[in-house]
Design a protein around this motif. Sequence first.
Motif, PDB file in Angstrom:
ATOM      1  N   MET A  21       0.842  -1.195   0.000  1.00 47.29           N
ATOM      2  CA  MET A  21       0.000   0.000   0.000  1.00 47.29           C
ATOM      3  C   MET A  21       0.880   1.247   0.000  1.00 47.29           C
ATOM      4  SD  MET A  21      -3.266   0.939   0.256  1.00 47.29           S
ATOM      5  CE  MET A  21      -4.299   2.315   0.736  1.00 47.29           C
ATOM      6  N   LEU A  22       0.498   2.223  -0.794  1.00 44.06           N
ATOM      7  CA  LEU A  22       1.203   3.499  -0.814  1.00 44.06           C
ATOM      8  C   LEU A  22       0.250   4.605  -0.378  1.00 44.06           C
ATOM      9  CD1 LEU A  22       3.694   5.000  -3.259  1.00 44.06           C
ATOM     10  CD2 LEU A  22       1.591   6.252  -2.857  1.00 44.06           C
ATOM     11  N   TYR A  23       0.756   5.494   0.447  1.00 41.80           N
ATOM     12  CA  TYR A  23      -0.021   6.646   0.897  1.00 41.80           C
ATOM     13  C   TYR A  23       0.641   7.932   0.412  1.00 41.80           C
ATOM     14  CZ  TYR A  23      -2.375   3.450   4.123  1.00 41.80           C
ATOM     15  OH  TYR A  23      -3.104   2.415   4.659  1.00 41.80           O
ATOM     16  N   PHE A  24      -0.092   8.729  -0.357  1.00 44.18           N
ATOM     17  CA  PHE A  24       0.356  10.081  -0.684  1.00 44.18           C
ATOM     18  C   PHE A  24      -0.034  10.967   0.502  1.00 44.18           C
ATOM     19  CE2 PHE A  24      -0.377   8.216  -4.888  1.00 44.18           C
ATOM     20  CZ  PHE A  24       0.784   8.572  -5.560  1.00 44.18           C
ATOM     21  N   VAL A  25       0.943  11.556   1.154  1.00 41.98           N
ATOM     22  CA  VAL A  25       0.678  12.352   2.353  1.00 41.98           C
ATOM     23  C   VAL A  25       1.105  13.801   2.121  1.00 41.98           C
ATOM     24  CG1 VAL A  25       1.260  12.688   4.797  1.00 41.98           C
ATOM     25  CG2 VAL A  25       0.934  10.371   3.907  1.00 41.98           C
ATOM     26  N   GLY A  26       0.172  14.713   2.371  1.00 43.37           N
ATOM     27  CA  GLY A  26       0.514  16.130   2.331  1.00 43.37           C
ATOM     28  C   GLY A  26       1.251  16.512   3.602  1.00 43.37           C
ATOM     29  N   ALA A  27       2.482  16.989   3.454  1.00 41.51           N
ATOM     30  CA  ALA A  27       3.331  17.280   4.612  1.00 41.51           C
ATOM     31  C   ALA A  27       3.000  18.599   5.286  1.00 41.51           C
ATOM     32  CB  ALA A  27       4.801  17.287   4.186  1.00 41.51           C
ATOM     33  N   GLY A  28       2.167  19.415   4.644  1.00 37.18           N
ATOM     34  CA  GLY A  28       1.905  20.747   5.173  1.00 37.18           C
ATOM     35  C   GLY A  28       2.877  21.762   4.600  1.00 37.18           C
ATOM     36  N   PRO A  29       2.721  23.036   4.958  1.00 36.83           N
ATOM     37  CA  PRO A  29       3.506  24.096   4.333  1.00 36.83           C
ATOM     38  C   PRO A  29       4.939  24.222   4.820  1.00 36.83           C
ATOM     39  CG  PRO A  29       2.029  25.013   5.976  1.00 36.83           C
ATOM     40  CD  PRO A  29       1.691  23.557   5.867  1.00 36.83           C
ATOM     41  N   GLY A  30       5.273  23.615   5.939  1.00 39.42           N
ATOM     42  CA  GLY A  30       6.643  23.755   6.420  1.00 39.42           C
ATOM     43  C   GLY A  30       6.800  23.429   7.890  1.00 39.42           C
ATOM     44  N   ALA A  31       6.018  24.087   8.744  1.00 37.35           N
ATOM     45  CA  ALA A  31       6.098  23.830  10.178  1.00 37.35           C
ATOM     46  C   ALA A  31       5.797  22.365  10.457  1.00 37.35           C
ATOM     47  CB  ALA A  31       5.117  24.725  10.925  1.00 37.35           C
ATOM     48  N   VAL A  32       6.623  21.732  11.273  1.00 34.50           N
ATOM     49  CA  VAL A  32       6.506  20.299  11.523  1.00 34.50           C
ATOM     50  C   VAL A  32       5.141  19.940  12.098  1.00 34.50           C
ATOM     51  CG1 VAL A  32       7.442  18.379  12.857  1.00 34.50           C
ATOM     52  CG2 VAL A  32       8.983  20.028  11.813  1.00 34.50           C
ATOM     53  N   ASP A  33       4.596  20.786  12.952  1.00 32.26           N
ATOM     54  CA  ASP A  33       3.329  20.467  13.611  1.00 32.26           C
ATOM     55  C   ASP A  33       2.105  20.824  12.772  1.00 32.26           C
ATOM     56  OD1 ASP A  33       3.710  23.184  13.852  1.00 32.26           O
ATOM     57  OD2 ASP A  33       3.219  23.293  15.980  1.00 32.26           O
ATOM     58  N   LEU A  34       2.304  21.170  11.507  1.00 34.74           N
ATOM     59  CA  LEU A  34       1.171  21.423  10.617  1.00 34.74           C
ATOM     60  C   LEU A  34       0.889  20.252   9.681  1.00 34.74           C
ATOM     61  CD1 LEU A  34       1.416  25.225   9.726  1.00 34.74           C
ATOM     62  CD2 LEU A  34      -0.278  24.058  11.142  1.00 34.74           C
ATOM     63  N   ILE A  35       1.574  19.138   9.871  1.00 35.75           N
ATOM     64  CA  ILE A  35       1.148  17.915   9.182  1.00 35.75           C
ATOM     65  C   ILE A  35      -0.111  17.429   9.904  1.00 35.75           C
ATOM     66  CG2 ILE A  35       2.537  16.350  10.621  1.00 35.75           C
ATOM     67  CD1 ILE A  35       3.024  14.670   8.078  1.00 35.75           C
ATOM     68  N   THR A  36      -1.000  16.736   9.204  1.00 38.91           N
ATOM     69  CA  THR A  36      -2.210  16.237   9.853  1.00 38.91           C
ATOM     70  C   THR A  36      -1.871  15.079  10.793  1.00 38.91           C
ATOM     71  OG1 THR A  36      -2.691  14.612   8.131  1.00 38.91           O
ATOM     72  CG2 THR A  36      -3.600  16.837   7.831  1.00 38.91           C
ATOM     73  N   ILE A  37      -2.761  14.811  11.729  1.00 42.52           N
ATOM     74  CA  ILE A  37      -2.567  13.689  12.639  1.00 42.52           C
ATOM     75  C   ILE A  37      -2.495  12.387  11.857  1.00 42.52           C
ATOM     76  CG2 ILE A  37      -3.634  12.353  14.508  1.00 42.52           C
ATOM     77  CD1 ILE A  37      -4.810  14.990  15.550  1.00 42.52           C
ATOM     78  N   ARG A  38      -3.350  12.254  10.847  1.00 45.01           N
ATOM     79  CA  ARG A  38      -3.333  11.041  10.017  1.00 45.01           C
ATOM     80  C   ARG A  38      -2.001  10.892   9.311  1.00 45.01           C
ATOM     81  NH1 ARG A  38      -8.016  10.088   5.628  1.00 45.01           N
ATOM     82  NH2 ARG A  38      -9.242  10.316   7.540  1.00 45.01           N
TER      83      ARG A  38
END
Length: 251
Positions: free
Chosen positions: A1-18
């Motif tokens: 299984m592959l997951y495309f994950v949006g990392a967010g704009p830059g700040a480490v804590d702006l990635i989603t919990i998922r």
Amino acid sequence: MLYFVGAGPGAVDLITIRGQKLLCKADVVIYAGSLVNPELLQYTKKNCKIYNSAHMTLEEVIDVVKIAEKENKMTVRLHTGDASIYGAIREQIDMLNKLKIEYEVVPGVSSFCGAAAALGAEYTLPSVSQSVIITRMEGRTPVPERESIRSFAVHKSTMVLFLSSNLTDKLSAELVAGGYEPETPVAVVYKATWPDEKIFKCTIETLPQTMKKNNINKTALILIGNFLGNDYNRSELYNPNFTHEYRKGKM
């Protein structure tokens, strides 16, 4: 299984919990090293194999995924911001479909949201602009003629420019030729939400000089429009005299 994950704009804590949970579980991570904050890799487990796609072709990325699938390993393809905006995921998905490799897309916070947050700005102000055009200047990668900056500028709505920081001389000229006034306000947000974030405010006319003066030629968003000004109407939703489904107006 592959997951495309949006990392967010830059700040480490702006990635989603998922997205964070998937990073913690991943056996293989292929990340966009030119834009994704490398500190996000701290969430990976010790034996996780990590690849920087900045040095890879599409075929090389897919080869890594194929090997992981044969070994029954889970892969995270970590994209900057949200993968649906300039993420080049469609070509990857098409190849995965041909190979019958299952995938899932996990949305992320786009940098255009991070830029607005940094400015304390609202893109859709009543009586000013109710539309946001997300686009880029034509450079080495062509843009369809019907989507030229000049054609979009006719609307004078809010505009957010990706991948255009080194093309501002032509950008400024095209915006004015399309219909924006030269004095239309502009905000440049360099590395939105990163520790070294910088904000520069100018006008369409002074944009090229602002970029050159501050040596900004990549990793910046250019925000254009009168939403950056101070004139707008209040929202009817919170108008005490406005009636809607949840509240009766006072008049």
